[in-house]
Design an enzyme around this catalytic site. Structure first.
Site, mmCIF file in Angstrom:
data_model
loop_
_atom_site.group_PDB
_atom_site.id
_atom_site.type_symbol
_atom_site.label_atom_id
_atom_site.label_comp_id
_atom_site.label_asym_id
_atom_site.label_seq_id
_atom_site.Cartn_x
_atom_site.Cartn_y
_atom_site.Cartn_z
ATOM 1 N N CYS A 31 126.432 23.632 -40.076
ATOM 2 C CA CYS A 31 126.337 24.737 -39.120
ATOM 3 C C CYS A 31 126.471 26.092 -39.797
ATOM 4 O O CYS A 31 126.573 27.113 -39.114
ATOM 5 C CB CYS A 31 127.396 24.592 -38.029
ATOM 6 S SG CYS A 31 129.098 24.670 -38.652
ATOM 7 N N ASP A 80 128.963 15.679 -41.730
ATOM 8 C CA ASP A 80 128.853 16.838 -40.845
ATOM 9 C C ASP A 80 130.153 17.617 -40.968
ATOM 10 O O ASP A 80 131.010 17.579 -40.080
ATOM 11 C CB ASP A 80 128.622 16.370 -39.407
ATOM 12 C CG ASP A 80 128.419 17.528 -38.432
ATOM 13 O OD1 ASP A 80 128.295 18.681 -38.901
ATOM 14 O OD2 ASP A 80 128.411 17.281 -37.218
#
Length: 457
Positions: free
Chosen positions: A413, A386
């Site tokens: 993201c 991540d």
């Protein structure tokens, strides 16, 4: 032949037809051969825009919509006046950033985000996918599971908020790509616990920035104050005295990455997937109240369904933060397995040690991912990563493939860095086999993706 682009400057107004959506929260328009990146419009509209960044030699201009001449059927009244470009420019000032899609119906917001993700994947990775961006409810369930989203309005989801401070000591937020600070008296995207602090009533003179964390579990909020150079202890104490007594308060120096207790704790207690997490004030945590459950659920689904996450497996959690994914990974592999947790930020890595101290199968290492992988070469059954908005990058992707895992779950993201990294994986003989996208940032252009990659057969 196209005419020569006309000379222009910031502040001038033009009439343009709004074209397709692009990555970054704007749409593409053209004026006499010049590309204009327009914010606060919707594809298909005819609008009057005010140039905010323009110059004769610039490759493109930037602009805000100030009047809608032909509206899209998906245009709705903006929920936040200071973020409404039409209302803000009527008062002679730019809108605040952070709610740039608030004039668009939620369903259309998500379809536009899907278009952006599909375009990035096609352009940067050669992947022809158009995944729907799923709405998320307060329990962390995707719309694909039949869940409603955010009470239907996309508001009150932020458990963290960042504010600037005006020269007069009032709470504010920056306009997009600007040093201009607009005073604010509400934050509709934030959970009630943040708005209930009424920080706009506090005299914040001597403070440059304010960060607030209000855990979704209702535990004690934390206010971080970043003092301006030379701010006295007396002034800090004056600000402290104006804040509610049941709120933790700390001062924070972003240059030194130092957090000093003023009152209560310098951290917050988060809850997700059956675990408690201590998160230091400036440490990273997903900001949507349902994001932890949503993302962990998607990662677990991908890895479990593929048989990559079983008792005894060796896995790694890279860019691990405070251990959001590490804890459920440790549960899945059991004491006979192993989990390597790698996080670069020293404070957040210390949080992970506290959060995972009862899991002997977890090894926590603080340092840059590329350095740790180089110093400790090993093989894994599965990897979870991540990375920050900039993505992992080619060097790290190559290291990940070299560790010969059977699968990689990639949480991102940012569609652009994600698509670029997917391209690197494909060049190395891997393929994207599953992908979900979540609207964890309603009314903004941001989205979150979870992907499963495996070596090509």
């Amino acid at each position: 032949m196209n005419p020569e682009p006309q000379t222009s400057s910031a502040g001038e107004e033009l009439v343009v037809d709004v074209g397709p959506v692009a990555h970054g929260g704007h749409c593409v328009a053209r004026h006499e051969g010049r590309v204009v990146f327009v914010r606060h419009g919707i594809p298909g509209e005819k609008v009057r825009v005010r140039l905010t960044d323009a110059g004769e030699t610039a490759k493109f201009w930037r602009a805000d919509v100030v009047e809608v001449l032909e509206a899209s059927p998906d245009r709705v009244p903006h929920f936040w006046r200071v973020a409404d470009s039409l209302a803000a420019w009527q008062r002679g000032r730019p809108p605040v950033g952070g709610a740039e899609l608030g004039h668009i119906a939620l369903a259309r917001q998500r379809s536009l985000k899907s278009e952006v993700l599909a375009e990035q994947l096609k352009r940067l990775a050669g992947v022809g996918l158009s995944p729907a961006v799923e709405a998320v409810d307060g329990a962390g369930n995707g719309a694909g599971n039949g869940a409603a989203s955010d009470g239907g309005d996309g508001l009150a989801w932020r458990t963290r908020a960042s504010f600037a401070v005006t020269a007069g000591g009032k709470l504010g937020m920056h306009a997009h790509r600007s040093d201009h600070i607009v005073p604010v008296r509400e934050m509709p995207l934030a959970v009630a616990a943040i708005n209930d602090l009424h920080l706009w009533d506090v005299d914040l003179q001597g403070i440059e920035r304010v960060e607030v964390a209000a855990p979704a579990n209702g535990s004690r909020p934390l206010v971080l104050l970043a003092p301006a150079p030379g701010t006295s202890v007396k002034r800090l104490n004056s600000v402290l005295a104006q804040l509610p007594a049941d709120v933790s308060v700390a001062s924070y120096d972003p240059l030194k990455d130092e957090t000093l207790q003023l009152r209560g704790r310098t951290w917050v207690q988060e809850t997700a997937v059956g675990h408690e997490y201590r998160v230091t004030g400036a440490g990273f945590w997903q900001i949507h109240r349902a994001a932890p459950e949503t993302l962990v659920g998607a990662v677990a689904e991908f890895l479990h369904d593929g048989g990559f996450l079983e008792p005894g497996a060796a896995v790694a959690d890279l860019y691990a933060g405070a251990g959001l994914f590490t804890a459920p990974l440790a549960d899945a592999v059991g004491v006979t397995g192993s989990v390597l947790s790698v996080e670069g930020a020293p404070g957040t890595s210390r949080d992970a040690r506290k959060n995972l101290h009862g899991a002997p199968q977890v090894e926590i290492v603080q340092g840059r991912v590329e350095r740790i992988l180089r110093q400790r070469p090993r093989s894994f059954d599965a990897l979870v990563l991540d990375p920050p908005r900039a993505g992992a990058g080619k060097a790290v992707v190559n290291q990940l493939m070299a560790s010969s895992p059977r699968a990689i779950a990639y949480v991102s993201c940012d569609p652009a860095s994600f698509a670029r990294d997917i391209g690197y994986f494909q060049q190395g003989g891997w393929e994207l086999v599953r992908l979900r996208a979540f609207d964890l940032y309603p009314h903004t252009h941001h989205l979150e993706t979870v992907a499963l990659l495996t070596p090509r057969s």
